[in-house]
Design a protein around this motif. Structure first.
Motif, PDB file in Angstrom:
ATOM      1  N   ALA A   1       9.646  -4.923  58.279  1.00 28.59           N
ATOM      2  CA  ALA A   1       8.678  -5.996  57.992  1.00 28.59           C
ATOM      3  C   ALA A   1       9.156  -7.338  58.528  1.00 28.59           C
ATOM      4  CB  ALA A   1       8.450  -6.094  56.488  1.00 28.59           C
ATOM      5  N   SER A   2       8.213  -8.132  59.000  1.00 30.01           N
ATOM      6  CA  SER A   2       8.578  -9.493  59.405  1.00 30.01           C
ATOM      7  C   SER A   2       8.461 -10.456  58.224  1.00 30.01           C
ATOM      8  CB  SER A   2       7.714  -9.962  60.571  1.00 30.01           C
ATOM      9  OG  SER A   2       6.367  -9.781  60.271  1.00 30.01           O
ATOM     10  N   VAL A   3       7.712 -10.080  57.203  1.00 31.84           N
ATOM     11  CA  VAL A   3       7.566 -10.953  56.018  1.00 31.84           C
ATOM     12  C   VAL A   3       8.073 -10.213  54.780  1.00 31.84           C
ATOM     13  CG1 VAL A   3       5.991 -12.377  54.654  1.00 31.84           C
ATOM     14  CG2 VAL A   3       5.477 -11.955  57.066  1.00 31.84           C
ATOM     15  N   PHE A   4       8.961 -10.881  54.035  1.00 29.33           N
ATOM     16  CA  PHE A   4       9.593 -10.298  52.844  1.00 29.33           C
ATOM     17  C   PHE A   4       9.229 -11.187  51.656  1.00 29.33           C
ATOM     18  CE2 PHE A   4      13.562  -7.725  51.664  1.00 29.33           C
ATOM     19  CZ  PHE A   4      13.468  -7.954  50.315  1.00 29.33           C
ATOM     20  N   PHE A   5       8.434 -10.665  50.722  1.00 31.07           N
ATOM     21  CA  PHE A   5       8.040 -11.434  49.531  1.00 31.07           C
ATOM     22  C   PHE A   5       9.036 -11.163  48.404  1.00 31.07           C
ATOM     23  CE2 PHE A   5       4.031 -11.067  51.798  1.00 31.07           C
ATOM     24  CZ  PHE A   5       3.456 -12.320  51.617  1.00 31.07           C
ATOM     25  N   ILE A   6       9.455 -12.229  47.738  1.00 32.28           N
ATOM     26  CA  ILE A   6      10.368 -12.056  46.595  1.00 32.28           C
ATOM     27  C   ILE A   6       9.742 -12.644  45.337  1.00 32.28           C
ATOM     28  CG2 ILE A   6      12.678 -12.516  45.668  1.00 32.28           C
ATOM     29  CD1 ILE A   6      13.673 -12.896  48.506  1.00 32.28           C
ATOM     30  N   GLY A   7       9.559 -11.789  44.345  1.00 35.85           N
ATOM     31  CA  GLY A   7       9.016 -12.230  43.057  1.00 35.85           C
ATOM     32  C   GLY A   7      10.142 -12.399  42.045  1.00 35.85           C
ATOM     33  N   GLU A   8       9.719 -12.530  40.804  1.00 41.44           N
ATOM     34  CA  GLU A   8      10.654 -12.870  39.736  1.00 41.44           C
ATOM     35  C   GLU A   8      11.304 -11.626  39.133  1.00 41.44           C
ATOM     36  OE1 GLU A   8       8.782 -15.637  37.098  1.00 41.44           O
ATOM     37  OE2 GLU A   8       9.874 -14.844  35.377  1.00 41.44           O
ATOM     38  N   GLY A   9      10.476 -10.735  38.653  1.00 43.76           N
ATOM     39  CA  GLY A   9      11.001  -9.529  38.024  1.00 43.76           C
ATOM     40  C   GLY A   9       9.855  -8.639  37.613  1.00 43.76           C
ATOM     41  N   PRO A  10      10.127  -7.356  37.416  1.00 44.18           N
ATOM     42  CA  PRO A  10       9.046  -6.435  37.045  1.00 44.18           C
ATOM     43  C   PRO A  10       8.391  -6.831  35.719  1.00 44.18           C
ATOM     44  CG  PRO A  10      11.100  -5.255  37.535  1.00 44.18           C
ATOM     45  CD  PRO A  10      11.438  -6.710  37.500  1.00 44.18           C
ATOM     46  N   GLY A  11       7.085  -6.621  35.656  1.00 38.41           N
ATOM     47  CA  GLY A  11       6.366  -6.779  34.390  1.00 38.41           C
ATOM     48  C   GLY A  11       6.166  -5.397  33.783  1.00 38.41           C
TER      49      GLY A  11
END
Ligand code: URA
Length: 295
Positions: free
Chosen positions: A135-145
């Motif tokens: 992937a050219s774009v890597f999304f980073i979130g906070e943590g699993p819900g």
């Protein structure tokens, strides 16, 4: 009524803006007037409206974005505070298969059995992350819900649906990006992960980024942005500004869950403007996309 000539650039910008509006739930948008024969729309070309549309080819990440740098050994830094070098060391030329294998090993042999912090005691299962290893774009979130904890997949709840819409608006499919979180286990009650939990878990995320080597990282919300940038700033200040994480361009933007809570035109425009910068950086802007045009 007299037709007013609209500059093609203005027209293209307006379309892009309206696409963002639709992506974030604005459905009652004005319908596009038919193109006149002399106008040359740029994004995307007009579709032959009334005939049955031919099957659309999948949007492709440009091949150039998949190129890997020169070979040298990978080093794994244990935490963001471990005197990281300015840039990641160049990556050996890993094939898709090798990346997939190394990521699977990381997940199965380390993450799934991890008991390094208290979050392991309350999780149903770990949520490693998923997507295209090139992937050219890597999304980073906070943590699993809760839904992520039940399914083992990132961003599959309500916020995930909005993230999916954001990705589609960018002209990508969810399978073409990579999505992960700063912690792999659900914090009880969906609380913000504690700093020590993030520190303990972050080597897994760092390793994922080292292997995938995206062109752009998008941090979603304050915890991810703060951690990746070692910053104490506010989201209002961080978002929309290009940063660097070890030589990789990083764009902080609002978390989709925040957007759902505070669904204002201003916030939606802010996120769409951040995503357009990312689209520019990965060569997606101005390309024909396989998403429905909102106008
Ligand atoms: N789901 C995730 O996987 N991460 C978030 O940050 C929120 C929802």
């Amino acid at each position: 009524m007299r037709a007013v000539a609209i500059n093609p650039t203005t027209r293209a910008r307006a379309r892009l803006w309206l696409r963002g509006e639709q992506a974030f739930g604005q459905e009652a948008l004005p319908l596009r007037k038919r193109e006149s024969a002399t106008e040359k729309p740029q994004i995307p070309p007009p579709s032959p409206a009334k005939t049955a549309p031919a099957p659309k080819p999948p949007a492709k990440v440009p091949v150039a974005l998949r190129q890997l740098p020169d070979p040298t050994p990978i080093e794994l830094y244990t935490t963001a505070q471990d005197s990281p070098p300015l840039a990641l060391p160049p990556l050996p030329p890993l094939s898709r298969e090798e990346k997939t294998r190394l990521l699977a090993e990381l997940e199965e042999q380390q993450v799934r059995i991890c008991t390094k912090c208290r979050l392991s005691q309350t999780r149903t299962q770990t949520v490693f992350g998923e997507g295209d290893v090139d992937a050219s774009v890597f999304f980073i979130g906070e943590g699993p819900g809760e839904t992520e904890d039940q399914t083992g997949r990132p961003f599959v709840g309500r916020a995930g649906k909005l993230l999916d819409q954001m990705i589609t608006a960018m002209g990508l499919k969810r399978e073409q990006v990579y999505i992960a979180n700063i912690v792999k286990c659900r914090p009880p009650g969906n609380r913000t992960p504690a700093p020590d939990e993030v520190e303990t878990c972050s080597p897994y995320l760092v390793r994922q980024i080292e292997l995938i080597r995206p062109k752009v990282i998008v941090t979603l919300g304050l915890p991810a942005s703060k951690y990746m940038l070692s910053s104490n700033s506010t989201m209002g200040r961080l978002r929309g500004q290009w940063r660097q994480w070890r030589g990789i361009q990083l764009m902080p933007t609002f978390h989709p869950a925040f957007l759902l809570r505070s669904y204002t035109v201003e916030n939606r425009q802010a996120v769409w403007s951040d995503l357009q910068k990312v689209m520019d950086a990965v060569g997606l802007k101005g390309k024909k996309r396989d998403v429905e045009e909102p106008v």
